[in-house]
Write a protein that holds these residues in place. Sequence first.
Motif, PDB file in Angstrom:
ATOM      1  N   ASP A  49      33.508  18.243  -1.050  1.00  0.00           N
ATOM      2  CA  ASP A  49      33.055  17.810  -2.362  1.00  0.00           C
ATOM      3  C   ASP A  49      34.204  17.746  -3.364  1.00  0.00           C
ATOM      4  O   ASP A  49      34.002  17.383  -4.519  1.00  0.00           O
ATOM      5  CB  ASP A  49      31.961  18.751  -2.886  1.00  0.00           C
ATOM      6  N   ARG A  67      32.220  30.249  -0.632  1.00  0.00           N
ATOM      7  CA  ARG A  67      30.894  29.680  -0.384  1.00  0.00           C
ATOM      8  C   ARG A  67      30.316  30.192   0.935  1.00  0.00           C
ATOM      9  O   ARG A  67      29.120  30.482   1.037  1.00  0.00           O
ATOM     10  CB  ARG A  67      30.983  28.154  -0.352  1.00  0.00           C
ATOM     11  N   TYR A  94      29.750  22.046  -0.744  1.00  0.00           N
ATOM     12  CA  TYR A  94      29.039  21.739  -1.986  1.00  0.00           C
ATOM     13  C   TYR A  94      29.340  22.847  -2.984  1.00  0.00           C
ATOM     14  O   TYR A  94      29.758  23.940  -2.613  1.00  0.00           O
ATOM     15  CB  TYR A  94      27.519  21.662  -1.746  1.00  0.00           C
ATOM     16  N   SER A  95      29.081  22.583  -4.255  1.00  0.00           N
ATOM     17  CA  SER A  95      29.353  23.573  -5.290  1.00  0.00           C
ATOM     18  C   SER A  95      28.433  24.781  -5.132  1.00  0.00           C
ATOM     19  O   SER A  95      27.337  24.684  -4.571  1.00  0.00           O
ATOM     20  CB  SER A  95      29.151  22.958  -6.677  1.00  0.00           C
ATOM     21  N   ASP A 107      26.766  26.137  -7.452  1.00  0.00           N
ATOM     22  CA  ASP A 107      25.532  25.858  -8.208  1.00  0.00           C
ATOM     23  C   ASP A 107      24.517  25.122  -7.338  1.00  0.00           C
ATOM     24  O   ASP A 107      23.327  25.457  -7.335  1.00  0.00           O
ATOM     25  CB  ASP A 107      25.844  25.040  -9.464  1.00  0.00           C
TER      26      ASP A 107
END
Length: 387
Positions: free
Chosen positions: A39, A296, A366-367, A369
Motif C-alpha cells: 500500500d 502490522r 494495508y494501513s 486503520d
Amino acid sequence: MRDPLSKKVQSIEPSGIRKFFDIVSEMKDAISLGVGEPDFDTPWHIREEGIYSLEQGRTFYTSNAGLKELKEEIANYLKRRFRLSYDPAGEIYLTVGGSEAIDGALRAMLDPGDEVLLPQPSYVSYEPCIVLADGVPKIIELKEEDEFKLRKQQLLDAITDKTKILIMPFPNNPTGAIMTREDLEDIAEVVREHDLYVISDEIYSELTYSGDHVSIASLPGMKERTIVINGFSKSYAMTGWRLGYACGPKPIIKQMLKIHQFAIMCAPTLSQYAAISAVRDGDDDVERMRIAYNQRRNFLMKSFRDMGLKCFEPFGAFYVFPSIKEFGMTSDEFATKLLEEEKVAVVPGTAFGRCGEGFLRISYAYSIDDLKVALERIERFIERHRK
C-alpha cells in the motif's frame, strides 16, 4: 466449426483470487484484505528517476537482457545482501515481472512429461505455468504443524525417475512461511544427490522478520543448479512498473533469454532506469517498509490470539494464513459469507492449492486503520458463527 481453443489452456482453471476482487470492487464500504500489493507509494527517488528518464526521451528498446548498468547494480545488490555472485554479462536478465521469469524458466528447462515438484499452498501461477510448458506438476502438501515448510522426507517421497525441477516458493505466498539455512541445507542435500534443478522464487526476500533471508543458491553446489527469481514489485512497492529478473547458470539463462527475445523483446525501458535507483539507493526504503509490515503482522497475530482464531506465526512476505476449520465451512463458503455479511474480502486458501482448504489468506499490506476496522468485522463474524 473446428474448436479454435487449445484443450490444454481450457483445462486450466481461472485464478481463484479474482472472483472476490470483482465483487468487492462494486460493493460500497467493503474492505479488501486480499490484494498482494504494497500500500506504499513507490519511493520518490525511484519515481523521480523514472520521470527524468521520460523527460530525457529514453523511450527506446533496451537490449533483450536489459540495461547493462541495471544488471551490474543487481549483481552488486545480490552480493551485498545475499552473498550471491552472478556475472551481469550472461547470468542475469530483466523480465516483465517475476511471473515472466517463472514461465521462462519452466519453458526453457522442461521437455514433455518432465515432472516438477511443487510445494503447496503456493502462488497461483506455478501450476498453470508447469502445464503450459508441458511439464507434469507433482504436488507436495505442506503441513501447518511443520509451519508450512518443505521437509526433507516429503521431498524424498515425491521424487521419481521423471523428476527434473523443484520449485522453492519461500518466503511463501500465501502462508508467509520461511526456510532457515538449516532447513535449506536438508533440501539442498537431496537436490544434489538426485541431480535436480531448483527454481527459487525469492520475490519476498527482503520481507522477512526473523533473521535475514538465505537463498538456496548460496549453499555449496547449488548455484549451478538453481534459477533465482526476484524483482521490484514487493520490496520497492513497484507492482505497476512490471519489472523482475532471473539469475542462474549461463546455459539456462541463454535459453530463457531466447524465449524472452521472441515473446517479449525487452522489459519496460522506463522501469529499468527507475530500478537502477531502487537497487543502488533503496535499502533504507525497503527497511522502512519492512518495519511497518512487521508492526502490522504483530498487530494481526495479537488480534487473532485475542479472538481465539488459530494461526501459525509467519515470518515472511505480508500474509497470514489462519485456520477456519472450527467453523464447519469450506474456505470458499467462509470467504463468501464474510464478504456478504461483513463486507470484508479475503482469499480462500484453496486458491493456492487443494491443501489450502480450511485456511484463508489475509494480506497485511494495508494501513493499521484499515486493518483495525476489518478485524472488528471479522471478530463479529466469527463470534456469530462459532460453534
